[in-house]
Design a protein around this motif. Structure first.
Motif, PDB file in Angstrom:
ATOM      1  N   PRO A  62      -6.763 -60.672 -70.170  1.00  0.00           N
ATOM      2  CA  PRO A  62      -6.879 -61.329 -68.871  1.00  0.00           C
ATOM      3  C   PRO A  62      -6.759 -60.336 -67.713  1.00  0.00           C
ATOM      4  O   PRO A  62      -6.698 -59.117 -67.931  1.00  0.00           O
ATOM      5  CB  PRO A  62      -5.749 -62.339 -68.886  1.00  0.00           C
ATOM      6  CG  PRO A  62      -4.899 -62.031 -70.053  1.00  0.00           C
ATOM      7  CD  PRO A  62      -5.574 -61.014 -70.894  1.00  0.00           C
ATOM      8  N   PRO A  63      -6.698 -60.821 -66.469  1.00  0.00           N
ATOM      9  CA  PRO A  63      -6.681 -59.914 -65.321  1.00  0.00           C
ATOM     10  C   PRO A  63      -5.530 -58.919 -65.273  1.00  0.00           C
ATOM     11  O   PRO A  63      -5.619 -57.925 -64.544  1.00  0.00           O
ATOM     12  CB  PRO A  63      -6.632 -60.878 -64.130  1.00  0.00           C
ATOM     13  CG  PRO A  63      -7.358 -62.086 -64.601  1.00  0.00           C
ATOM     14  CD  PRO A  63      -6.930 -62.230 -66.034  1.00  0.00           C
ATOM     15  N   HIS A  64      -4.455 -59.138 -66.017  1.00  0.00           N
ATOM     16  CA  HIS A  64      -3.386 -58.134 -66.022  1.00  0.00           C
ATOM     17  C   HIS A  64      -3.743 -56.926 -66.892  1.00  0.00           C
ATOM     18  O   HIS A  64      -2.991 -55.954 -66.943  1.00  0.00           O
ATOM     19  CB  HIS A  64      -2.047 -58.741 -66.439  1.00  0.00           C
ATOM     20  CG  HIS A  64      -2.018 -59.365 -67.798  1.00  0.00           C
ATOM     21  ND1 HIS A  64      -2.399 -58.719 -68.954  1.00  0.00           N
ATOM     22  CD2 HIS A  64      -1.600 -60.608 -68.188  1.00  0.00           C
ATOM     23  CE1 HIS A  64      -2.242 -59.504 -69.992  1.00  0.00           C
ATOM     24  NE2 HIS A  64      -1.762 -60.661 -69.562  1.00  0.00           N
ATOM     25  N   GLY A  65      -4.867 -56.999 -67.599  1.00  0.00           N
ATOM     26  CA  GLY A  65      -5.367 -55.841 -68.327  1.00  0.00           C
ATOM     27  C   GLY A  65      -4.814 -55.647 -69.711  1.00  0.00           C
ATOM     28  O   GLY A  65      -5.305 -54.795 -70.463  1.00  0.00           O
ATOM     29  N   GLY A  66      -3.790 -56.397 -70.086  1.00  0.00           N
ATOM     30  CA  GLY A  66      -3.173 -56.241 -71.393  1.00  0.00           C
ATOM     31  C   GLY A  66      -3.547 -57.367 -72.332  1.00  0.00           C
ATOM     32  O   GLY A  66      -4.369 -58.235 -71.998  1.00  0.00           O
ATOM     33  N   PRO A  67      -2.966 -57.378 -73.540  1.00  0.00           N
ATOM     34  CA  PRO A  67      -3.264 -58.451 -74.495  1.00  0.00           C
ATOM     35  C   PRO A  67      -2.891 -59.813 -73.922  1.00  0.00           C
ATOM     36  O   PRO A  67      -1.865 -59.963 -73.263  1.00  0.00           O
ATOM     37  CB  PRO A  67      -2.369 -58.099 -75.696  1.00  0.00           C
ATOM     38  CG  PRO A  67      -2.030 -56.645 -75.532  1.00  0.00           C
ATOM     39  CD  PRO A  67      -1.992 -56.396 -74.059  1.00  0.00           C
ATOM     40  N   ALA A  68      -3.738 -60.785 -74.173  1.00  0.00           N
ATOM     41  CA  ALA A  68      -3.475 -62.140 -73.692  1.00  0.00           C
ATOM     42  C   ALA A  68      -2.209 -62.701 -74.339  1.00  0.00           C
ATOM     43  O   ALA A  68      -1.885 -62.387 -75.486  1.00  0.00           O
ATOM     44  CB  ALA A  68      -4.661 -63.041 -74.010  1.00  0.00           C
ATOM     45  N   ASP A  69      -1.486 -63.524 -73.593  1.00  0.00           N
ATOM     46  CA  ASP A  69      -0.266 -64.106 -74.144  1.00  0.00           C
ATOM     47  C   ASP A  69      -0.606 -65.290 -75.049  1.00  0.00           C
ATOM     48  O   ASP A  69      -1.765 -65.694 -75.178  1.00  0.00           O
ATOM     49  CB  ASP A  69       0.702 -64.513 -73.035  1.00  0.00           C
ATOM     50  CG  ASP A  69       0.155 -65.590 -72.103  1.00  0.00           C
ATOM     51  OD1 ASP A  69      -0.762 -66.344 -72.510  1.00  0.00           O
ATOM     52  OD2 ASP A  69       0.636 -65.688 -70.960  1.00  0.00           O
ATOM     53  N   THR A  70       0.428 -65.848 -75.676  1.00  0.00           N
ATOM     54  CA  THR A  70       0.225 -66.896 -76.664  1.00  0.00           C
ATOM     55  C   THR A  70      -0.387 -68.146 -76.059  1.00  0.00           C
ATOM     56  O   THR A  70      -1.201 -68.820 -76.709  1.00  0.00           O
ATOM     57  CB  THR A  70       1.567 -67.242 -77.340  1.00  0.00           C
ATOM     58  OG1 THR A  70       2.131 -66.048 -77.885  1.00  0.00           O
ATOM     59  CG2 THR A  70       1.367 -68.246 -78.462  1.00  0.00           C
ATOM     60  N   ASP A  71      -0.036 -68.466 -74.829  1.00  0.00           N
ATOM     61  CA  ASP A  71      -0.620 -69.647 -74.186  1.00  0.00           C
ATOM     62  C   ASP A  71      -2.133 -69.511 -74.101  1.00  0.00           C
ATOM     63  O   ASP A  71      -2.878 -70.454 -74.399  1.00  0.00           O
ATOM     64  CB  ASP A  71      -0.033 -69.846 -72.791  1.00  0.00           C
ATOM     65  CG  ASP A  71       1.410 -70.311 -72.822  1.00  0.00           C
ATOM     66  OD1 ASP A  71       1.853 -70.775 -73.889  1.00  0.00           O
ATOM     67  OD2 ASP A  71       2.094 -70.205 -71.788  1.00  0.00           O
TER      68      ASP A  71
END
Length: 559
Positions: free
Chosen positions: A166-175
């Motif tokens: 996502p826009p934070h550039g890291g792996p997407a969270d579980t949600d």
């Protein structure tokens, strides 16, 4: 241990690439089979077309789900997409672009039509969202960028992988990953994926919304912001870089040329069968740059006093992991290297970092890191397994370094700003050369000094068989279910089912004593649970901890 572990692959070990690609397009997964559904682990959806677990249908459905998810989140800026050298990565990327172009998503593809390391995609997302601007990183509002990386990381050649950043550039969270996977599986059910709008690839790649972006030029140009390249040049450090046939293969040559480093790409081969690789511990071809078996050829190259390089490095297929080989210490254990670089970075090498910047570690990483943290006067934040837990701290600069025992890490720029929020194996390799040039000592020598001062760590990881029911029980375990009061002759000081750094569930159990600990977590892909254990007493005591760990977990599961 396989009898040919560490030896070069033979013809019978290689995949049939044409057969694999044929099955990617021809095999239709059964959405009622749990093994054939879209499942996001800590690093996206992975599987093989041979097993009906990574096929065109999966990628159409998952990409369509990402289109819906980003629209619901208000993410309407460019989507950066990169892919590695696995055979399935190219076709999966083309499939994704067909869906993205039909949905009129602004897509940024590699200007060279070539491979892109995961950290280069993360960096591109963050820069697009203002990380390199005077105003700083933007996390809300219109025009935010995100990305997709098509890679199964270090997995064998038969596998494919697909992950969303996502826009934070890291792996997407579980949600995010749960929503995307659920929606993708809805589209697989009843063959609804066949009705997802697509544009044939030859047209899609020329669509107005699909534009080139030079990932490599942007990433390589920015490296002086995060690595002291002058120390490498001035120290005359000789580097041998082995991309292990992965996405970093062209990047290392560009880094050497642009920054005038004495750096040789020791193996420029790219082959979707990875026929040049040595077999890993279990006889599989696996591009694990932390494995002494997969790294056998580089270790041999560095053996003896006449080694041609001061530092040799390896990366996995998407270059988010690092392997470090020194002339004096051989292939470094990832935990040992993490401890050495933390000591260096927080010991004065980054004076512009925030004075209260924390050290991030996963709860299965060595406790030597905790002892180094105390030595340098920095708080160590212990989080569950998964790099996503370091993302917020790296974004705002409150975490200077985040690292995993599996040889994945990233850290702030020299000015104390975000560099990447995904693992970056390239900068961890360059940091080994910086340390050598700046201090005149290798990372393995720094680790030896830490051991002399702080104690010798004995560490292991192993698998134990478990049924699906037992794995579910372990994941839901509470501390009160652990009846043991001592571990390998020492009083138990903590029974953890939540990470002490952020209170997030660890999906398992960690038990600690004054001089030892173990953690147990269920595997997401196999009928086993993983045991991690460490002792600061002796190798024999570590064996006692292992046995006690099995007993503690068995009793808890029976209860």
């Amino acid at each position: 241990m396989h009898e040919r572990a560490g030896t070069t692959a033979q013809p019978q070990d290689l995949i049939n690439v044409d057969d694999l690609l044929g099955k990617y397009y021809d095999v239709i997964p059964d959405p009622n089979d749990p093994e054939q559904r879209v499942v996001f682990g800590t690093s996206g959806h992975r599987g093989s077309a041979f097993d009906a677990a990574f096929n065109e249908a999966h990628i159409v459905a998952t990409t369509a789900a990402i289109v819906e998810y980003r629209a619901a989140q208000g993410t309407d800026g460019p989507l950066f997409i990169g892919f590695d050298t696995h055979a399935l990565s190219g076709p999966a990327t083309e499939t994704a672009i067909e869906v993205l172009a039909a949905a009129e998503v602004e897509v940024r593809v590699d200007a060279r039509n070539s491979w892109t390391p995961t950290p280069a995609v993360s960096r591109a997302i963050l820069v697009a969202n203002g990380a390199a601007s005077a105003a700083g990183l933007r996390t809300s509002g219109p025009g935010l960028a995100d990305g997709i990386v098509v890679t199964p990381s270090h997995n064998p050649p038969r596998d494919g992988g697909f992950k969303y950043n996502p826009p934070h550039g890291g792996p997407a969270d579980t949600d995010a990953t749960s929503w995307i996977a659920n929606r993708a599986n809805e589209l697989l059910a009843g063959n609804a994926w066949k009705h997802v709008k697509r544009i044939p690839y030859e047209r899609a790649k020329r669509a107005a919304c699909v534009k080139p972006y030079d990932f490599m030029a942007a990433y390589v140009a920015d490296l002086p912001k995060v690595i002291n390249l002058d120390a490498i040049r001035d120290g005359g450090v000789r580097i041998g870089a082995d991309p292990l046939g992965g996405a970093a293969v062209e990047y290392w040559g560009a880094i050497a040329e642009e920054h005038r480093l004495d750096l040789t790409v020791v193996n420029p081969k790219v082959d979707p069968t990875w026929s040049f690789m040595s077999l890993d511990w279990d006889g599989k071809i696996r591009m694990d740059c932390s494995s002494p078996y997969a790294m056998a050829s580089l270790r041999t190259l560095m053996d003896g006093g006449a080694a041609p390089y001061d530092i040799a490095t390896g990366n996995d297929a998407d270059a988010d992991r690092h392997g470090i080989v020194t002339r004096d210490g051989g292939l470094m254990n990832p935990n040992h290297y993490l401890a050495a670089v933390i000591s260096y970075l927080f010991g004065g090498a980054r004076p512009q970092w925030p004075a209260d910047a924390r050290i991030g570690k996963t709860l299965v990483s060595s406790s030597l890191i905790d002892r180094v943290g105390a030595k340098v006067g920095r708080r160590v934040e212990e989080v569950p397994v998964g790099f996503k837990w370091f993302v917020p701290g790296l974004m705002d600069g409150s975490v200077g370094f985040g690292g995993e025992e599996s040889a994945g890490a990233s850290f702030l720029t020299r000015e104390g700003k975000v560099w990447t929020t995904d693992k970056d194996g390239l900068i961890l390799c360059l940091l080994a050369a910086e340390i050598t040039g700046a201090t005149g000592t290798t990372p393995s020598q720094i680790h030896a000094g830490l051991v002399e001062e702080l104690g010798q760590s004995y560490y292991t990881r192993l698998d134990a068989t478990a049924t699906k029911d037992e794995k579910a029980k372990l994941k839901a375990l509470s501390a009160s279910q652990v009846r043991a009061t001592e571990l390998a002759g020492q009083e138990i000081t903590a029974k953890l089912t939540e990470a002490p750094g952020n209170g997030a569930p660890i999906g398992g159990l960690k038990v600690t004593t004054a001089d030892a600990w173990f953690a147990a977590r269920p595997s997401g892909t196999e009928d086993v649970y993983k045991i991690y254990a460490e002792s600061f007493v002796s190798q024999a005591h570590l064996g006692e901890v292992e046995q006690a760990a099995r007993q503690v977990v068995s009793e808890a599961l029976e209860g």
